[in-house]
Structure formats: structure tokens, C-alpha cells
Design an enzyme around this catalytic site. Structure first.
Site, PDB file in Angstrom:
ATOM      1  N   ILE A  57      74.918  -0.431   8.500  1.00  0.00           N
ATOM      2  CA  ILE A  57      73.953  -0.839   7.478  1.00  0.00           C
ATOM      3  C   ILE A  57      72.886   0.252   7.506  1.00  0.00           C
ATOM      4  O   ILE A  57      72.476   0.693   8.579  1.00  0.00           O
ATOM      5  CB  ILE A  57      73.369  -2.237   7.801  1.00  0.00           C
ATOM      6  CG1 ILE A  57      72.360  -2.699   6.739  1.00  0.00           C
ATOM      7  CG2 ILE A  57      72.737  -2.300   9.182  1.00  0.00           C
ATOM      8  CD1 ILE A  57      71.893  -4.164   6.950  1.00  0.00           C
ATOM      9  N   SER A  58      72.456   0.727   6.337  1.00  0.00           N
ATOM     10  CA  SER A  58      71.459   1.804   6.288  1.00  0.00           C
ATOM     11  C   SER A  58      70.136   1.344   6.884  1.00  0.00           C
ATOM     12  O   SER A  58      69.816   0.152   6.887  1.00  0.00           O
ATOM     13  CB  SER A  58      71.212   2.231   4.835  1.00  0.00           C
ATOM     14  OG  SER A  58      72.408   2.620   4.216  1.00  0.00           O
TER      15      SER A  58
END
Ligand code: SAH
Length: 211
Positions: A57-58
Site C-alpha cells: 500500500i503506498s
């Protein structure tokens, strides 16, 4: 004060977050819903986290940078490539209030993204399993196409599926570091802007990296 507000305040102070609609979306969406149980407690650390399938997940600041750079607003049609956890799509959907189409290459991640979006009560994101380098013709053309994986080059189908005046945001470069690139489609041409360095997992597919 919630930890989420502390993080958002910091992203504002650092200049990543500027637009009221983007700030509100990042205050609203609970990132813990998009993380595996072991990582929930790190939800408001500003860093990427593992989500399975060797993907991440960024980091929140990267979601902020991309939402600002995409110049999102209410009513736009948006295609995301790389659903991953579903978090970025959920933030985007909060801003546009339209249905967001998000393509994910790995079926297992698409499955968990759908579960995460349900948990978060986000009903206006549709996750599609497929090779996003080919875009998603069915709902084209789009005002915005946002790619959350690093590409060797700009995939032609994504340009084709963009409206004139539309913008494509995509990290372009090597497998290990890229330049966040914003392409604006103008009548018969494209304009390219380089917005800064970034590091994303590879975009794998027909118009991306080999698997
Ligand atoms: N936006 C995501 C970040 C996901 S990381 C989030 O908020 O969590 C990038 C994702 O792109 C990974 O899940 C990876 O599987 C996916 N991906 C890589 N190549 C792809 C392709 N050709 N089509 C669709 N998804 C792809």
C-alpha cells in the site's frame, strides 16, 4: 485527536496536501481497513506497508501527492491501475463521488481490496481483475487515469482511453525508481510534465514490464 488527523496535519504542514476536498478525503478514509491485521497499528505511519503478494500500500504522502497532482474534482470519471489494497481508490472516490474503476492484476489482491472497501463502507469503487496496461475499455473515455505501479513507458491504450483535456498520472522509469509523470491529452498531441522522483512496485503486463 485521532492519529489520522495528526498525520493529515503533518502532510498539510509539509506541503503535500493543499486542496480542501483531498484533505477531507484523507481525514475521512480509515487506512487501517486496508491493511492486514498485523500492520493495522502502523496505519498512520507515513510509510508503505506490505499487503501480500509482494505488493505494498503506498505511503500516505504519496497518495496525497498523486491526488493533488491528478487535480481531482467532483464528477470526474477515473480509472485506477493497481488496486492493491483499495485505499487509494477509496480516497479518490471520496473526492470525485463517482464510480471509480480500479484494475488489479492479482486476483487474490483484488479479492482482499473488495473486502477492504466493504469494511470501509466505500460503495463507489469497482475492482476488476485484469492487465491494467490495456486499460479498461468498457467504461472509457476517462477524465483521469491514475497508475499506482512503475512503468517502463507510457502504455498506449491508457492514452487512447483518456478524454481530450484528460490527465494520466504514471510513475515512469526503471524497475526500482521512477519519475512521477503527468500527461495531459490535448487535441492531436500530449503534454508531458515530470513531477519528481518516486519508487513504486513494477507495472507488469503487455504494455509494462515482463512478469
Ligand atoms: N493503489 C494501491 C497501491 C498498490 S501497489 C493501494 O492503495 O494500495 C501496485 C499494485 O499494482 C499491486 O497490487 C500490483 O499487483 C498491481 N499491478 C501491477 N501491474 C499491474 C497491471 N498490469 N494491471 C493491474 N494491476 C497491476
Amino acid at each position: 485527536m485521532y492519529k489520522r488527523d495528526t498525520l493529515v496535519d503533518r502532510l498539510i504542514a509539509l506541503g503535500y496536501l493543499k486542496t480542501p476536498a483531498v484533505i477531507e478525503a484523507m481525514r475521512e478514509v480509515k487506512r487501517e481497513f486496508f491493511l492486514p491485521p498485523d500492520f493495522e497499528r502502523y496505519a498512520y505511519a507515513d510509510s508503505p506497508l506490505p499487503i501480500g503478494g509482494e505488493q505494498t500500500i503506498s505511503a500516505p504522502h504519496m497518495v496525497a501527492i498523486m491526488c493533488e497532482a491528478a487535480e481531482l474534482s467532483e464528477g470526474q470519471s477515473v480509472l485506477e491501475i493497481g488496486a492493491g489494497s483499495g485505499y487509494h481508490a477509496c480516497v479518490t472516490a471520496h473526492i470525485t463521488k463517482t464510480m471509480i474503476y480500479s484494475v488489479e492484476r492479482l486476483a487474490e489482491l483484488a479479492h482482499s481490496a473488495k473486502a477492504n472497501l466493504n469494511r470501509a463502507g466505500c460503495r463507489n469503487v469497482r475492482v476488476i481483475v485484469g492487465d491494467g496496461t490495456e486499460g479498461y475499455e468498457k467504461e472509457a473515455p476517462y477524465d483521469r487515469v491514475i497508475v499506482t505501479a512503475g512503468a517502463p513507458d507510457i502504455p498506449q491504450p491508457l492514452l487512447e482511453q483518456l478524454k481530450v483535456g484528460g490527465k494520466l498520472l504514471i510513475p515512469v522509469g526503471s524497475r526500482y525508481s521512477q519519475e512521477l509523470t503527468r500527461i495531459t491529452k490535448v487535441e492531436g498531441d500530449i503534454e508531458i510534465e515530470e513531477l519528481g522522483g518516486c519508487v513504486f512496485v513494477p507495472l507488469i503486463g503487455k504494455y509494462g514490464w515482463p512478469g
